[in-house]
Write an enzyme that holds these catalytic residues in place. Sequence first.
Site, short mmCIF file in Angstrom:
data_model
loop_
_atom_site.label_atom_id
_atom_site.label_comp_id
_atom_site.label_asym_id
_atom_site.label_seq_id
_atom_site.Cartn_x
_atom_site.Cartn_y
_atom_site.Cartn_z
N GLY A 75 0.79 -1.22 0.00
CA GLY A 75 0.00 0.00 0.00
C GLY A 75 0.83 1.26 0.00
O GLY A 75 2.01 1.26 -0.32
N LEU A 128 0.46 3.63 -2.17
CA LEU A 128 0.86 3.50 -3.56
C LEU A 128 1.42 4.82 -4.11
O LEU A 128 0.83 5.88 -3.94
CB LEU A 128 -0.32 3.04 -4.41
CG LEU A 128 -0.99 1.72 -3.99
CD1 LEU A 128 -2.15 1.40 -4.92
CD2 LEU A 128 0.02 0.57 -3.96
N HIS A 179 4.49 2.06 -8.04
CA HIS A 179 3.46 1.01 -8.00
C HIS A 179 2.51 1.13 -9.21
O HIS A 179 2.16 0.12 -9.83
CB HIS A 179 2.62 1.13 -6.73
CG HIS A 179 3.35 0.88 -5.45
ND1 HIS A 179 3.51 1.84 -4.49
CD2 HIS A 179 3.95 -0.24 -4.98
CE1 HIS A 179 4.18 1.33 -3.47
NE2 HIS A 179 4.46 0.07 -3.74
N SER A 228 9.58 5.44 -3.02
CA SER A 228 9.33 4.49 -1.94
C SER A 228 8.25 5.05 -1.04
O SER A 228 8.19 6.27 -0.80
CB SER A 228 10.61 4.26 -1.13
OG SER A 228 10.33 3.54 0.05
#
Length: 285
Positions: A33, A35, A39, A187
């Site tokens: 998660g 995101l 992602h 990240s």
Amino acid sequence: MPIRTIIALADMRQLSREWRAAGKKTAFVPTMGALHDGHLALVREAQNKADRVVVSIFVNPIQFGPKEDFASYPRMLQLDSEKLTSLGADVLFAPNAAEMYPAGYETYVYNDKRSDILCGRFRPGHFQGVLTIVSKLFNTVEPDFALFGKKDYQQFTLLRKMAQDLCFPIEVIGHPTLRDPDGLAMSSRNLRLTPEERALAPELYRAMQMVKEALQGGQKKPQVLLDTLKKQLSHVPAFRLEYAEIRAAADLADFGETIDQPAVLLVAAHLGSVRLIDNLELSGP
């Protein structure tokens, strides 16, 4: 219409099997998660590979050590759901820990060669937790393709090897690291950097680039190359280097005195309370 969200393992498995019976290919993007664009790039690539795309969100407790940031790891399921809806992903799979790890759970997956090097040396049990949860997710979603970012290069190679060794009929695909314009690898943990730390964070990538340039310039000795990185980072005292190593890109084997095959530079460093990891695939020998 919001993305379809599935919680129960049995419901996810049933839907996946219905898709397969209908001749549809499934691509899977496992995440924890929070995101970001990295992602979302994986989701777009998944859409290019398959008819259906499943994205899982599960903050996996068994890959965090007792002094690590499990409690503070960013959780923003509603915002993540909205992002996946806007992309047109098919399913958000968000299992709960009680079903993933019921009372009496005692079976884990471990790589005998690569789990305890690099990040694994400083995070005992971490990759055992990663391999275990991903194997469980693979068995539940039963995808044809699974996509992972290469920002955690060690994790990517471990998962690719796990799929091979445990006979998962899944093609594991690595996606290049996405970076902010200043070079910082994207990240979820970057959200925890202070503004001052965020301004310093790209210095890690700049030091890594210097290693790549030195290798391309003819320097083949790993220790000399690593000394270049350490010298550059010494100018930024806020960084606390945990490790920096150059390993074989194919299997993370250690080099001797000379780099004689394609290599990857892997680095972990602390900046304030945030642990940053990054890597850079280097050119051949």
